[in-house]
Design an enzyme around this catalytic site. Structure first.
Site, PDB file in Angstrom:
ATOM      1  N   GLY A  21       0.788  -1.226   0.000  1.00  0.00           N
ATOM      2  CA  GLY A  21       0.000   0.000   0.000  1.00  0.00           C
ATOM      3  C   GLY A  21       0.816   1.269   0.000  1.00  0.00           C
ATOM      4  N   GLY A  50       2.403  -4.172  -4.707  1.00  0.00           N
ATOM      5  CA  GLY A  50       2.074  -4.402  -6.109  1.00  0.00           C
ATOM      6  C   GLY A  50       2.335  -3.135  -6.897  1.00  0.00           C
ATOM      7  N   CYS A  93     -18.322   3.816 -25.757  1.00  0.00           N
ATOM      8  CA  CYS A  93     -19.657   4.408 -25.754  1.00  0.00           C
ATOM      9  C   CYS A  93     -20.225   4.411 -24.333  1.00  0.00           C
ATOM     10  CB  CYS A  93     -20.571   3.641 -26.705  1.00  0.00           C
ATOM     11  SG  CYS A  93     -22.146   4.475 -26.972  1.00  0.00           S
TER      12      CYS A  93
END
Length: 409
Positions: A228, A271, A338
């Site tokens: 983190g 990570g 879209c």
């Protein structure tokens, strides 16, 4: 080649135009030197500590990235059987892989144990099942929820009282009762507070909670503080002071080990910290639309390739590679999906023209791994630049790739 703007953001070791000419656009590019540097940064923050890095590979599971991690001595944390299998294919031994599930079917846990991975138990029901199934024949870790709220925003906080992750520290008596009942072999305690934590204080708070909890488990080998750590997204962004954090955590960990009676391993599971800064998403401007309310830059990519801005409100710095010294103008940078599909709002960039090459920074984590085929769009290619070599590590998808699992053809 190095490209930079007035905010000192730069692309090092990367020639964007050369790569898009060769591999097409949009294109994910990863810089191996940056990954190596981030690993060293974390290692150097904990001198004299028996510390192990377990890469949280959900951030980027490309096999070449996993092989690079293995080469530089980083082990693996996975959250699914698919990630576990990718780790094995990348050359990891199962004993180097930790499986940290979140409410998965118990059969997935059995698969991980049978493969030889170490399981991180995240619920009382799973702990009961693990004890009934394995007794003390297989080791495991327990994921503790310390009930501490910290992180960049609510969507990436994982240790507060309302989070689905882990077993609340308030249920310690129940945990100990189940462990004793089945004589479960608990070799480690784990917690993960969340992502984008820039201050040392939350890490220290959860470390103290985990160290205190660990005193109730006599056979531990590991204390795992998760990850983190904050990375830089905005110009001037405050990041985690790793030297300060390393010093303070190390002091507490050494004191805990002394009280515990022996030296344990300290694990971290970063990570984003390891791979985010290494990655760039290169796109081309397709249409520049001057509107009474906004100027829009449309690009040949969208939330199907990089969903973080729409999902988390994340900031990704954008460089105009084709016109870095152009007159500053303000744009909304939008994708081709879209849906409302916005990468950046009211972003000042050097003047953009149709065809210009733009680079989205900090795209190495949770970019490709969270991508999709929405609107029947194909995912881009990926390349890795490492040791003076640029290598295609995933080819661009085709329509045939989208159709190959359909049966009514």
């Amino acid at each position: 080649m190095q490209l930079s703007d007035q905010n000192t953001y730069s692309i090092q070791n990367i020639d964007p135009h050369h790569f898009t000419e060769k591999f097409g656009s949009p294109l994910y590019v990863y810089d191996g030197a940056t990954i190596r540097r981030k690993v060293q940064e974390l290692q150097h923050a904990f001198p004299g500590i028996n510390m192990k890095i377990k890469y949280a590979c959900k951030a980027n599971t490309n096999l070449s990235i996993l092989r690079l991690m293995r080469e530089i001595g980083v082990e693996l944390d996975v959250v699914s059987p698919g990630e576990l299998e990718m780790g094995l294919i990348a050359g990891y031994s199962a004993s180097q892989i930790t499986f940290t599930p979140s409410g998965v079917p118990f059969e997935e846990v059995r698969e991980a144990v049978d493969a030889g991975a170490i399981v991180n138990v995240d619920s009382i029901p799973l702990l009961e099942w693990f004890g009934q199934t394995y007794g003390n024949t297989k080791p495991c870790l327990i994921r503790i929820k310390p009930n501490v709220a910290a992180g960049g925003n609510a969507k990436i906080m994982t240790a507060h009282a309302d989070s689905k992750f882990g077993i609340s520290v308030l249920l310690l008596d129940q945990i100990l009762e189940v462990v004793k009942k089945y004589d479960i072999k608990i070799i480690g305690l784990h917690q993960h507070t969340g992502s984008d934590i820039k201050d040392a204080e939350p890490f220290l708070k959860v470390a103290d909670i985990l160290f205190e909890t660990a005193k109730h488990f006599p056979d531990l080998e590991i204390v795992d503080l998760g990850g983190g750590f904050k990375v830089s997204y905005l110009p001037g962004d405050q990041i985690t002071d790793m030297d300060l954090l390393g010093r303070k955590i190390s002091e507490r960990f050494k004191k805990f080990c002394s009280e515990y009676g022996r030296e344990l391993q300290l694990w971290f599971e970063p990570g984003k910290f390891l791979v985010s800064e290494s990655g760039y998403l290169l796109v081309n401007a397709t249409v520049v639309k001057e509107d009474p309310a906004r100027n829009f830059v449309h690009v040949n990519s969208g939330l199907n390739h990089l969903i973080r801005p729409m999902m988390y409100g994340s900031y990704h710095h954008i460089l105009n590679v084709s016109n870095p010294a152009g007159e500053p103008k303000t744009y909304n940078v939008v994708g081709y999906i879209c849906e409302t599909d916005t990468f950046a709002t009211d972003r000042t960039l050097p003047e953009v023209k149709a065809g210009d090459l733009l680079a989205f920074l900090n795209a190495g984590a949770y970019g490709f791994t969270m991508s999709s085929n929405y609107n029947a769009r194909q995912r881009p290619a990926e390349i890795l630049v490492d040791q003076a070599e640029a290598k295609l590590i995933r080819r661009r998808e085709t329509l045939e790739d989208l159709l190959k699992t359909q049966t009514d053809l």
